[in-house]
Scaffold this motif. Structure first.
Motif, PDB file in Angstrom:
ATOM      1  N   ARG A 197       0.806  -1.179   0.081  1.00 57.31           N
ATOM      2  CA  ARG A 197       0.074   0.030  -0.074  1.00 57.31           C
ATOM      3  C   ARG A 197       0.856   1.162  -0.074  1.00 57.31           C
ATOM      4  O   ARG A 197       1.740   1.300   0.602  1.00 57.31           O
ATOM      5  CB  ARG A 197      -0.688   0.129   1.325  1.00 57.31           C
ATOM      6  CG  ARG A 197      -1.840  -1.246   1.387  1.00 57.31           C
ATOM      7  CD  ARG A 197      -2.757  -1.203   0.015  1.00 57.31           C
ATOM      8  NE  ARG A 197      -3.588   0.135  -0.067  1.00 57.31           N
ATOM      9  CZ  ARG A 197      -4.812   0.191   0.673  1.00 57.31           C
ATOM     10  NH1 ARG A 197      -5.171  -0.618   1.334  1.00 57.31           N
ATOM     11  NH2 ARG A 197      -5.401   1.334   0.388  1.00 57.31           N
ATOM     12  N   PRO A 198       0.515   2.169  -0.702  1.00 56.09           N
ATOM     13  CA  PRO A 198       1.431   3.582  -0.854  1.00 56.09           C
ATOM     14  C   PRO A 198       1.315   4.348   0.698  1.00 56.09           C
ATOM     15  O   PRO A 198       0.308   4.343   1.061  1.00 56.09           O
ATOM     16  CB  PRO A 198       0.760   4.194  -2.031  1.00 56.09           C
ATOM     17  CG  PRO A 198      -0.757   3.767  -2.122  1.00 56.09           C
ATOM     18  CD  PRO A 198      -0.392   2.325  -1.711  1.00 56.09           C
ATOM     19  N   GLU A 199       2.343   4.810   0.978  1.00 53.69           N
ATOM     20  CA  GLU A 199       2.418   5.774   1.888  1.00 53.69           C
ATOM     21  C   GLU A 199       1.889   7.022   1.618  1.00 53.69           C
ATOM     22  O   GLU A 199       1.998   7.481   0.550  1.00 53.69           O
ATOM     23  CB  GLU A 199       3.638   5.969   2.577  1.00 53.69           C
ATOM     24  CG  GLU A 199       3.858   6.396   4.121  1.00 53.69           C
ATOM     25  CD  GLU A 199       3.506   5.318   5.100  1.00 53.69           C
ATOM     26  OE1 GLU A 199       2.364   5.172   5.225  1.00 53.69           O
ATOM     27  OE2 GLU A 199       4.611   4.390   5.202  1.00 53.69           O
ATOM     28  N   ARG A 200       1.052   7.734   2.584  1.00 54.07           N
ATOM     29  CA  ARG A 200       0.422   9.010   2.335  1.00 54.07           C
ATOM     30  C   ARG A 200       1.900  10.248   2.349  1.00 54.07           C
ATOM     31  O   ARG A 200       2.638   9.650   3.387  1.00 54.07           O
ATOM     32  CB  ARG A 200      -0.481   9.292   3.297  1.00 54.07           C
ATOM     33  CG  ARG A 200      -1.935   8.922   3.106  1.00 54.07           C
ATOM     34  CD  ARG A 200      -2.236   9.643   2.037  1.00 54.07           C
ATOM     35  NE  ARG A 200      -3.583   9.485   1.630  1.00 54.07           N
ATOM     36  CZ  ARG A 200      -4.968  10.230   1.720  1.00 54.07           C
ATOM     37  NH1 ARG A 200      -4.861  11.205   2.420  1.00 54.07           N
ATOM     38  NH2 ARG A 200      -5.933   9.921   1.343  1.00 54.07           N
ATOM     39  N   GLU A 201       1.645  11.076   1.475  1.00 49.99           N
ATOM     40  CA  GLU A 201       2.744  11.998   1.659  1.00 49.99           C
ATOM     41  C   GLU A 201       3.145  12.599   2.909  1.00 49.99           C
ATOM     42  O   GLU A 201       2.051  13.110   3.571  1.00 49.99           O
ATOM     43  CB  GLU A 201       2.464  13.199   0.657  1.00 49.99           C
ATOM     44  CG  GLU A 201       3.851  14.009   0.199  1.00 49.99           C
ATOM     45  CD  GLU A 201       3.548  15.079  -0.598  1.00 49.99           C
ATOM     46  OE1 GLU A 201       4.260  15.944  -0.887  1.00 49.99           O
ATOM     47  OE2 GLU A 201       2.472  14.881  -1.335  1.00 49.99           O
ATOM     48  N   GLY A 202       4.342  12.498   3.428  1.00 48.95           N
ATOM     49  CA  GLY A 202       4.480  13.191   4.713  1.00 48.95           C
ATOM     50  C   GLY A 202       4.404  12.095   5.902  1.00 48.95           C
ATOM     51  O   GLY A 202       4.666  12.630   7.054  1.00 48.95           O
ATOM     52  N   TYR A 203       3.932  10.977   5.830  1.00 50.45           N
ATOM     53  CA  TYR A 203       3.656  10.122   6.897  1.00 50.45           C
ATOM     54  C   TYR A 203       4.884   9.184   7.113  1.00 50.45           C
ATOM     55  O   TYR A 203       4.636   8.578   8.266  1.00 50.45           O
ATOM     56  CB  TYR A 203       2.163   9.278   6.712  1.00 50.45           C
ATOM     57  CG  TYR A 203       1.054   9.949   7.342  1.00 50.45           C
ATOM     58  CD1 TYR A 203       0.604   9.547   8.435  1.00 50.45           C
ATOM     59  CD2 TYR A 203       0.376  11.166   6.711  1.00 50.45           C
ATOM     60  CE1 TYR A 203      -0.408  10.276   9.006  1.00 50.45           C
ATOM     61  CE2 TYR A 203      -0.696  11.658   7.147  1.00 50.45           C
ATOM     62  CZ  TYR A 203      -0.972  11.356   8.387  1.00 50.45           C
ATOM     63  OH  TYR A 203      -2.172  11.884   8.725  1.00 50.45           O
ATOM     64  N   SER A 204       5.556   8.823   6.320  1.00 51.43           N
ATOM     65  CA  SER A 204       6.602   7.995   6.852  1.00 51.43           C
ATOM     66  C   SER A 204       7.326   8.451   7.752  1.00 51.43           C
ATOM     67  O   SER A 204       7.433   7.510   8.732  1.00 51.43           O
ATOM     68  CB  SER A 204       7.727   7.938   5.329  1.00 51.43           C
ATOM     69  OG  SER A 204       6.867   7.177   4.304  1.00 51.43           O
ATOM     70  N   ASP A 205       7.903   9.538   7.894  1.00 49.86           N
ATOM     71  CA  ASP A 205       8.721   9.740   9.238  1.00 49.86           C
ATOM     72  C   ASP A 205       7.714  10.301  10.280  1.00 49.86           C
ATOM     73  O   ASP A 205       7.916   9.696  11.387  1.00 49.86           O
ATOM     74  CB  ASP A 205       9.427  11.215   8.986  1.00 49.86           C
ATOM     75  CG  ASP A 205      10.491  10.946   7.878  1.00 49.86           C
ATOM     76  OD1 ASP A 205      11.039   9.865   7.654  1.00 49.86           O
ATOM     77  OD2 ASP A 205      10.886  11.924   7.236  1.00 49.86           O
ATOM     78  N   LEU A 206       6.464  10.589   9.988  1.00 46.92           N
ATOM     79  CA  LEU A 206       5.565  10.974  11.048  1.00 46.92           C
ATOM     80  C   LEU A 206       5.254   9.600  11.931  1.00 46.92           C
ATOM     81  O   LEU A 206       5.277   9.621  12.977  1.00 46.92           O
ATOM     82  CB  LEU A 206       4.447  11.568  10.495  1.00 46.92           C
ATOM     83  CG  LEU A 206       3.340  11.902  11.446  1.00 46.92           C
ATOM     84  CD1 LEU A 206       3.807  12.794  12.670  1.00 46.92           C
ATOM     85  CD2 LEU A 206       2.124  12.535  10.638  1.00 46.92           C
ATOM     86  N   LEU A 207       5.079   8.684  11.225  1.00 49.17           N
ATOM     87  CA  LEU A 207       4.590   7.036  11.981  1.00 49.17           C
ATOM     88  C   LEU A 207       5.549   6.805  12.780  1.00 49.17           C
ATOM     89  O   LEU A 207       5.147   6.321  13.786  1.00 49.17           O
ATOM     90  CB  LEU A 207       4.293   6.262  10.771  1.00 49.17           C
ATOM     91  CG  LEU A 207       3.162   6.168  10.025  1.00 49.17           C
ATOM     92  CD1 LEU A 207       2.988   5.441   8.901  1.00 49.17           C
ATOM     93  CD2 LEU A 207       1.805   6.176  10.598  1.00 49.17           C
ATOM     94  N   ALA A 208       6.716   6.950  12.611  1.00 49.06           N
ATOM     95  CA  ALA A 208       7.914   6.599  13.344  1.00 49.06           C
ATOM     96  C   ALA A 208       8.083   7.542  14.583  1.00 49.06           C
ATOM     97  O   ALA A 208       8.694   7.091  15.550  1.00 49.06           O
ATOM     98  CB  ALA A 208       9.128   6.584  12.634  1.00 49.06           C
ATOM     99  N   SER A 209       7.574   8.814  14.238  1.00 52.32           N
ATOM    100  CA  SER A 209       7.732   9.672  15.615  1.00 52.32           C
ATOM    101  C   SER A 209       6.451   9.873  16.514  1.00 52.32           C
ATOM    102  O   SER A 209       6.842  10.483  17.633  1.00 52.32           O
ATOM    103  CB  SER A 209       8.247  11.132  14.980  1.00 52.32           C
ATOM    104  OG  SER A 209       7.214  11.669  14.148  1.00 52.32           O
ATOM    105  N   MET A 210       5.440   9.363  15.926  1.00 53.15           N
ATOM    106  CA  MET A 210       4.143   9.744  16.695  1.00 53.15           C
ATOM    107  C   MET A 210       4.157   8.947  18.219  1.00 53.15           C
ATOM    108  O   MET A 210       3.777   9.798  19.236  1.00 53.15           O
ATOM    109  CB  MET A 210       3.066   9.348  15.823  1.00 53.15           C
ATOM    110  CG  MET A 210       2.558  10.087  14.999  1.00 53.15           C
ATOM    111  SD  MET A 210       1.020   9.609  13.668  1.00 53.15           S
ATOM    112  CE  MET A 210       0.054   8.863  14.800  1.00 53.15           C
ATOM    113  N   PRO A 211       4.698   8.066  18.300  1.00 43.63           N
ATOM    114  CA  PRO A 211       4.562   7.453  19.856  1.00 43.63           C
ATOM    115  C   PRO A 211       5.155   8.299  20.788  1.00 43.63           C
ATOM    116  O   PRO A 211       4.952   8.465  22.007  1.00 43.63           O
ATOM    117  CB  PRO A 211       5.374   6.089  19.627  1.00 43.63           C
ATOM    118  CG  PRO A 211       5.083   5.586  18.459  1.00 43.63           C
ATOM    119  CD  PRO A 211       5.101   6.949  17.511  1.00 43.63           C
TER     120      PRO A 211
END
Length: 232
Positions: A197-211
């Protein structure tokens, strides 16, 4: 009565009227008002409050797992306060370069939240049942504009209504000539399956930092599980 999962599978959606508690509705409306002032063109909700808090609410996660099964993955979240009555013609939101292939493992589920409800004045949600099985490109339905057919479902509902929507289901928002604000949020999840599934733009780094954006350890653990390495 059909289970929520069975309704999403058969019709492409399930409506939960007045589901969200009033205190959450108030927080979400205030949060969307604040986002509207700070970044009126930005629909991305994460990692801002109170949206991040809602993402890890056990009741929300229970809804998602009832459809997608255990250990779902968070994909993206958007939302907005619409004040100009703008409509959005028929479309679906399957986030891929190809149409949905019918594989349950590749389903994306939208948790669509309406903290101020849906009224004829602020713009109802119109759904075309069972179109999630048609497997057409994302913008194929655009040609229909705002045309409503006899079998379409025009949904008006009270504050806190939640609609679970299969991402390939056709839906639209008719334009409104009244400027009563329309508040909506869309939290999107995918199942725990090895699909591309394609990643939403801007979410790749965000997913890692959200916690790291939440102080409570239990909430951090839930976010870590939801945002763990996507197979994209």
């Amino acid at each position: 009565m059909q289970s929520i999962s069975a309704r999403v599978d058969s019709d492409g959606y399930a409506v939960l009227p007045d589901w969200l508690e009033p205190h959450w509705c108030e927080r979400l409306i205030a949060g969307l008002d604040e986002r509207g002032r700070q970044a009126p063109e930005d629909k991305r909700l994460m990692p801002h409050q109170p949206f991040l808090d809602l993402l890890v609410e056990p009741a929300i996660l229970d809804l998602v797992t009832s459809v997608l099964g255990p250990d779902p993955l968070f994909h993206h979240a958007n939302g907005k306060r619409i004040t100009d009555g703008a409509g959005k013609p028929w479309h679906h939101d399957f986030d891929s370069v190809t149409p949905w292939d019918g594989d349950p493992a590749s389903v994306m589920l939208h948790v669509m939240i309406y903290p101020a409800g849906l009224t004829p004045e602020n713009g109802p949600l119109v759904l075309r049942p069972r179109t999630h099985r048609m497997r057409v490109p994302r913008h194929h339905p655009n040609a229909l504009g705002y045309q409503v057919e006899a079998d379409d479902v025009t949904l008006t509902a009270g504050p806190g209504t939640v609609v679970l929507v299969h991402s390939a289901l056709w839906h639209m928002r008719p334009p409104s000539h009244v400027t009563e604000p329309r508040y909506y949020l869309n939290f999107s999840f995918i199942g725990n399956a090895p699909v591309t599934r394609p990643e939403r733009e801007g979410y790749s780094d965000l997913l890692a930092s959200m916690p790291d954006a939440v102080p409570d350890q239990r909430c951090r653990d839930r976010l870590t599980a939801l945002c763990r390495g996507h197979r994209f």
